[in-house]
Design a protein around this motif. Structure first.
Motif, PDB file in Angstrom:
ATOM      1  N   LEU A 123       0.826  -1.208   0.000  1.00  0.00           N
ATOM      2  CA  LEU A 123       0.000   0.000   0.000  1.00  0.00           C
ATOM      3  C   LEU A 123       0.859   1.255   0.000  1.00  0.00           C
ATOM      4  O   LEU A 123       0.518   2.257  -0.644  1.00  0.00           O
ATOM      5  CB  LEU A 123      -0.926  -0.005   1.219  1.00  0.00           C
ATOM      6  N   THR A 124       1.988   1.200   0.703  1.00  0.00           N
ATOM      7  CA  THR A 124       2.910   2.324   0.695  1.00  0.00           C
ATOM      8  C   THR A 124       3.512   2.521  -0.687  1.00  0.00           C
ATOM      9  O   THR A 124       3.560   3.643  -1.214  1.00  0.00           O
ATOM     10  CB  THR A 124       4.023   2.110   1.734  1.00  0.00           C
ATOM     11  N   GLU A 125       3.946   1.428  -1.306  1.00  0.00           N
ATOM     12  CA  GLU A 125       4.527   1.509  -2.648  1.00  0.00           C
ATOM     13  C   GLU A 125       3.505   2.011  -3.663  1.00  0.00           C
ATOM     14  O   GLU A 125       3.849   2.741  -4.593  1.00  0.00           O
ATOM     15  CB  GLU A 125       5.060   0.143  -3.080  1.00  0.00           C
ATOM     16  N   GLY A 126       2.251   1.635  -3.460  1.00  0.00           N
ATOM     17  CA  GLY A 126       1.199   2.062  -4.375  1.00  0.00           C
ATOM     18  C   GLY A 126       0.709   3.478  -4.116  1.00  0.00           C
ATOM     19  O   GLY A 126      -0.153   3.983  -4.850  1.00  0.00           O
ATOM     20  N   GLY A 127       1.214   4.122  -3.078  1.00  0.00           N
ATOM     21  CA  GLY A 127       0.837   5.492  -2.776  1.00  0.00           C
ATOM     22  C   GLY A 127      -0.553   5.634  -2.196  1.00  0.00           C
ATOM     23  O   GLY A 127      -1.177   6.691  -2.305  1.00  0.00           O
ATOM     24  N   LEU A 128      -1.025   4.580  -1.507  1.00  0.00           N
ATOM     25  CA  LEU A 128      -2.408   4.571  -1.020  1.00  0.00           C
ATOM     26  C   LEU A 128      -2.527   4.332   0.485  1.00  0.00           C
ATOM     27  O   LEU A 128      -3.637   4.256   1.002  1.00  0.00           O
ATOM     28  CB  LEU A 128      -3.206   3.491  -1.775  1.00  0.00           C
ATOM     29  N   ILE A 129      -1.411   4.222   1.173  1.00  0.00           N
ATOM     30  CA  ILE A 129      -1.438   3.854   2.582  1.00  0.00           C
ATOM     31  C   ILE A 129      -2.181   4.882   3.425  1.00  0.00           C
ATOM     32  O   ILE A 129      -2.757   4.551   4.477  1.00  0.00           O
ATOM     33  CB  ILE A 129       0.002   3.647   3.125  1.00  0.00           C
ATOM     34  N   ASP A 130      -2.220   6.135   2.971  1.00  0.00           N
ATOM     35  CA  ASP A 130      -2.871   7.179   3.756  1.00  0.00           C
ATOM     36  C   ASP A 130      -4.380   7.006   3.847  1.00  0.00           C
ATOM     37  O   ASP A 130      -5.027   7.579   4.719  1.00  0.00           O
ATOM     38  CB  ASP A 130      -2.563   8.556   3.164  1.00  0.00           C
ATOM     39  N   LEU A 131      -4.941   6.180   2.955  1.00  0.00           N
ATOM     40  CA  LEU A 131      -6.380   5.949   2.927  1.00  0.00           C
ATOM     41  C   LEU A 131      -6.797   4.712   3.703  1.00  0.00           C
ATOM     42  O   LEU A 131      -7.999   4.455   3.850  1.00  0.00           O
ATOM     43  CB  LEU A 131      -6.867   5.808   1.479  1.00  0.00           C
ATOM     44  N   VAL A 132      -5.834   3.930   4.194  1.00  0.00           N
ATOM     45  CA  VAL A 132      -6.116   2.585   4.689  1.00  0.00           C
ATOM     46  C   VAL A 132      -5.697   2.433   6.151  1.00  0.00           C
ATOM     47  O   VAL A 132      -4.593   2.812   6.542  1.00  0.00           O
ATOM     48  CB  VAL A 132      -5.401   1.521   3.835  1.00  0.00           C
ATOM     49  N   GLU A 133      -6.594   1.839   6.927  1.00  0.00           N
ATOM     50  CA  GLU A 133      -6.290   1.416   8.299  1.00  0.00           C
ATOM     51  C   GLU A 133      -6.281  -0.104   8.320  1.00  0.00           C
ATOM     52  O   GLU A 133      -7.310  -0.738   8.079  1.00  0.00           O
ATOM     53  CB  GLU A 133      -7.349   1.930   9.273  1.00  0.00           C
ATOM     54  N   VAL A 134      -5.123  -0.694   8.568  1.00  0.00           N
ATOM     55  CA  VAL A 134      -4.993  -2.153   8.625  1.00  0.00           C
ATOM     56  C   VAL A 134      -5.074  -2.586  10.085  1.00  0.00           C
ATOM     57  O   VAL A 134      -4.220  -2.219  10.894  1.00  0.00           O
ATOM     58  CB  VAL A 134      -3.674  -2.628   7.998  1.00  0.00           C
ATOM     59  N   ARG A 135      -6.099  -3.377  10.410  1.00  0.00           N
ATOM     60  CA  ARG A 135      -6.261  -3.884  11.769  1.00  0.00           C
ATOM     61  C   ARG A 135      -5.762  -5.330  11.836  1.00  0.00           C
ATOM     62  O   ARG A 135      -6.270  -6.198  11.120  1.00  0.00           O
ATOM     63  CB  ARG A 135      -7.729  -3.809  12.191  1.00  0.00           C
ATOM     64  N   GLU A 136      -4.775  -5.561  12.679  1.00  0.00           N
ATOM     65  CA  GLU A 136      -4.172  -6.889  12.796  1.00  0.00           C
ATOM     66  C   GLU A 136      -4.878  -7.692  13.880  1.00  0.00           C
ATOM     67  O   GLU A 136      -5.030  -7.221  15.009  1.00  0.00           O
ATOM     68  CB  GLU A 136      -2.687  -6.766  13.114  1.00  0.00           C
ATOM     69  N   GLY A 137      -5.299  -8.928  13.534  1.00  0.00           N
ATOM     70  CA  GLY A 137      -5.941  -9.804  14.491  1.00  0.00           C
ATOM     71  C   GLY A 137      -7.151 -10.489  13.894  1.00  0.00           C
ATOM     72  O   GLY A 137      -7.464 -10.342  12.714  1.00  0.00           O
ATOM     73  N   ASP A 138      -7.815 -11.259  14.722  1.00  0.00           N
ATOM     74  CA  ASP A 138      -9.026 -11.968  14.323  1.00  0.00           C
ATOM     75  C   ASP A 138     -10.122 -10.947  14.050  1.00  0.00           C
ATOM     76  O   ASP A 138     -10.449 -10.111  14.901  1.00  0.00           O
ATOM     77  CB  ASP A 138      -9.446 -12.914  15.448  1.00  0.00           C
ATOM     78  N   ALA A 139     -10.719 -11.013  12.879  1.00  0.00           N
ATOM     79  CA  ALA A 139     -11.735 -10.028  12.488  1.00  0.00           C
ATOM     80  C   ALA A 139     -12.939 -10.029  13.415  1.00  0.00           C
ATOM     81  O   ALA A 139     -13.624  -9.009  13.542  1.00  0.00           O
ATOM     82  CB  ALA A 139     -12.188 -10.292  11.051  1.00  0.00           C
ATOM     83  N   LEU A 140     -13.223 -11.143  14.074  1.00  0.00           N
ATOM     84  CA  LEU A 140     -14.332 -11.174  15.024  1.00  0.00           C
ATOM     85  C   LEU A 140     -14.080 -10.219  16.189  1.00  0.00           C
ATOM     86  O   LEU A 140     -15.017  -9.783  16.864  1.00  0.00           O
ATOM     87  CB  LEU A 140     -14.553 -12.593  15.548  1.00  0.00           C
ATOM     88  N   GLU A 141     -12.811  -9.871  16.392  1.00  0.00           N
ATOM     89  CA  GLU A 141     -12.453  -8.906  17.429  1.00  0.00           C
ATOM     90  C   GLU A 141     -12.147  -7.528  16.840  1.00  0.00           C
ATOM     91  O   GLU A 141     -12.592  -6.511  17.365  1.00  0.00           O
ATOM     92  CB  GLU A 141     -11.235  -9.415  18.213  1.00  0.00           C
ATOM     93  N   THR A 142     -11.406  -7.487  15.731  1.00  0.00           N
ATOM     94  CA  THR A 142     -10.969  -6.202  15.186  1.00  0.00           C
ATOM     95  C   THR A 142     -12.119  -5.400  14.577  1.00  0.00           C
ATOM     96  O   THR A 142     -12.050  -4.165  14.494  1.00  0.00           O
ATOM     97  CB  THR A 142      -9.881  -6.391  14.120  1.00  0.00           C
ATOM     98  N   LEU A 143     -13.182  -6.091  14.137  1.00  0.00           N
ATOM     99  CA  LEU A 143     -14.328  -5.396  13.555  1.00  0.00           C
ATOM    100  C   LEU A 143     -15.510  -5.314  14.517  1.00  0.00           C
ATOM    101  O   LEU A 143     -16.601  -4.921  14.128  1.00  0.00           O
ATOM    102  CB  LEU A 143     -14.771  -6.094  12.257  1.00  0.00           C
TER     103      LEU A 143
END
Length: 218
Positions: A123-143
């Motif tokens: 995402l950084t290389e693609g120039g788009l990281i500023d638009l994205v929040e990456v949540r690390e972990g099990d989605a049942l918890e992160t969402l």
């Protein structure tokens, strides 16, 4: 010219698809086709199963990626949630649509740390990281918390058995007319039954060979 077809994103995606197509996983050989089908439908063994396949990209196809971009652009999406980042290919398509829509926010989630690291780099290389929040972990918890009040588009592309549970977490925030795109939804009969039910609150149809496209009704 769009963000999707311009540098740096277009050559980056071409290279990533080459890597994805060449990737192999020795762990795959340990699973018979019957065991794979069982694990794809398991709501309790998904972390171990997908963790063992961490070397596989499990990426959307270029055609599905283009579809994601077109759907997000045509609906003017500004807030997107994605279940299943993997190495970030689908995330790149969606973030490109946000850029060309004038900005927005994409929340995506991935439990495998090595994939999170690589996705952020892509995402950084693609120039788009500023638009994205990456949540690390099990989605049942992160969402389960801290979601925007209004979501325009939801992509389901993680553990197939969890599609109904992830929809439960996000559903109250989906605006009328919001789109839900479920990749490989055939592996989640429970999910398909729900979104195709006349009383389920969605209009839904198969799209192509492996996508279920649903629209949230008001």
């Amino acid at each position: 010219m769009t963000t999707l077809t311009a540098t740096p994103l277009a050559p980056l995606l071409a290279r990533l698809f080459e890597e994805a197509n060449a990737a192999t996983s020795p762990a795959m050989a340990q699973y018979s086709s019957e065991e794979q089908a069982r694990l794809l439908g398991s709501k309790t063994e998904y972390l171990d199963f997908y963790g063992s396949l961490k070397d596989l990209w499990l990426a959307v196809s270029p055609q599905t990626g283009t579809l994601l971009y077109m759907l997000a652009r045509s609906t003017g999406a500004r807030i997107i949630v994605e279940f299943g980042t993997s190495f970030g290919i689908s995330t790149l398509y969606l973030a490109a649509a946000l850029r060309d829509n004038g900005g927005g926010r994409l929340i995506t989630t991935e439990f495998e740390p090595s994939k999170v690291t690589r996705a952020k780099a892509n995402l950084t290389e693609g120039g788009l990281i500023d638009l994205v929040e990456v949540r690390e972990g099990d989605a049942l918890e992160t969402l389960a918390a801290d979601l925007p009040d209004r979501i325009d588009l939801l992509l389901l592309d993680g553990a197939k058995a969890l599609y109904p549970e992830i929809l439960n977490l996000v559903e109250s925030r989906l605006r009328p007319g919001a789109l839900v795109i479920a990749d490989n939804a055939d592996f989640s009969p429970e999910y398909l039954e729900r979104v195709r039910s006349p009383a389920g609150g969605y209009m839904s149809t198969p799209f192509g060979d492996d996508v279920e496209l649903s629209m949230r009704l008001g």
